[in-house]
Design a protein around this motif. Structure first.
Motif: not given
Length: 363
Positions: A109-119, A21-26, A121-126, A15-17
């Motif tokens: 392009s299509e992007f996947l977002f987390c809809d929770n403003p208080n997530c 939500l970014t996909p990473v291939a493993v 993951g968003k906080l730590i990256n911000r 997750m970015g700030r």
């Protein structure tokens, strides 16, 4: 670039700030150019679909390579033959906060977002962006430290950083910390009230598409925070500024400044920009020129800093050599690196950092 065969194991989501939500291939580890590679960024849903022929599956055969001998990427993938497989689905719930996700279209392009403003993951990256080198550069507040502060319940937003002195007695007793390290962090936070610059503050806010270069450009037109936020509230057309288009203008106007307004009250220094700095037009001596940067740097902290300088001067930085490249910046013009060989073949001048400064900064 040479490609190497391997097999896809799973898709992880980071997750970015802004909540993307970014996909990473493993994939199964593979040795490329002397290092072991097992992950590749897929950027967004559209890239994932185009690269993996839809969803991708466990065991899918793929070919990977290092773009510019640095960045792992997937070159090709096995097409689906309709056998029974374990397909990878985009997460319906955020992997961090377990709240619903949604797909949004931006440009093509299509992007996947987390809809929770208080997530979280968003906080730590911000927070990490705000405190990092692209923000206010607060020494001691690493991502690991910020995660601990969140876990302890002491930090719930950026404003919380300026209340951490209340927890000093508890903090110095935590494992891995002590009076000296805690006091250094608290002093670094306090110092930003009088040392943070207006452009650094704008960059630290994390306004989409507005980084260090755009923040410096804004500081030429607005004498600090008060003028800038007044322009926002007045629906100023930022696309009229050099280097800003409609998309960047809309990004500035649509950003939520609720917390930023409170932060600006604490950071006295961001409210006024020295008069001599206002309105000084940076000469566009690199206008129309395309650069490639390779090798280690000495005059600049990193490639991002040199890239920002080139863009501020009107130039463009790309990742690979082409016939449109004007200069290759490399400290060693005699090396037989891929980029040096390509530049020499096309007759592109190879210059050092010092030569760049002499040619474009000091001229």
């Amino acid at each position: 670039d040479e490609t190497y065969p391997t097999e896809l194991l799973k898709i992880e989501w980071t997750m970015g700030r802004t909540g993307i939500l970014t996909p990473v291939a493993v994939f199964k580890p593979v040795d490329i150019d002397g290092s072991t590679v097992e992950r590749a960024n897929l950027h967004n849903l559209s890239v994932l679909k185009n690269t993996l022929h839809g969803r991708g599956w466990q065991g899918q055969k793929i070919e990977v390579f290092k773009a510019n001998m640095i960045i792992p990427q997937i070159a090709s993938a096995e097409e689906d033959d309709e056998r029974t497989k374990y397909y990878f689905m985009k997460p319906a719930l955020c992997p961090i906060c377990k709240n619903p996700t949604s797909v949004k279209q931006e440009n093509d392009s299509e992007f996947l977002f987390c809809d929770n403003p208080n997530c979280e993951g968003k906080l730590i990256n911000r927070l990490d962006h705000f405190c990092g080198k692209k923000g206010l550069d607060i020494r001691g507040l690493s991502k690991a430290t910020l995660e601990k502060l969140i876990d302890w319940g002491w930090v719930v937003n950026i404003l919380s950083l300026y209340e951490l002195h209340k927890y000093r007695f508890l903090w110095i007793q935590k494992p891995g910390f002590g009076p000296k390290s805690v006091d250094n962090i608290l002093a670094a936070i306090e110092a930003t009230k009088t040392t943070a610059t207006f452009p650094a503050f704008i960059s630290a806010l994390g306004i989409p598409l507005i980084g260090g270069v755009q923040a410096k450009e804004l500081s030429k037109h607005f004498a600090g925070w008060f003028e800038f936020i007044h322009a926002v509230e007045s629906n100023f057309d930022f696309s009229t500024l050099s280097g800003f288009g409609t998309v960047k203008s809309e990004s500035i106007l649509n950003f939520d400044y609720t917390e930023a307004i409170e932060l600006a009250k604490l950071l006295i220094s961001v409210c006024i920009v020295p008069i001599e700095d206002k309105g000084v037009e940076t000469p566009k001596v690199c206008e129309g020129l395309t650069f490639v940067i390779t090798g280690s740097l000495h005059e600049y902290k990193n490639r991002a800093e040199l890239t920002s300088i080139i863009e501020l001067l009107g130039g463009k930085v790309i990742g690979s050599i082409s016939k449109n490249t004007k200069y290759l910046i490399n400290k060693d013009s005699t090396s037989e690196s891929t980029k040096n060989v390509a530049a020499k073949r096309l007759g592109i001048p190879i210059i050092t950092e010092a030569e760049f400064i002499s040619k474009f900064i000091e001229k």
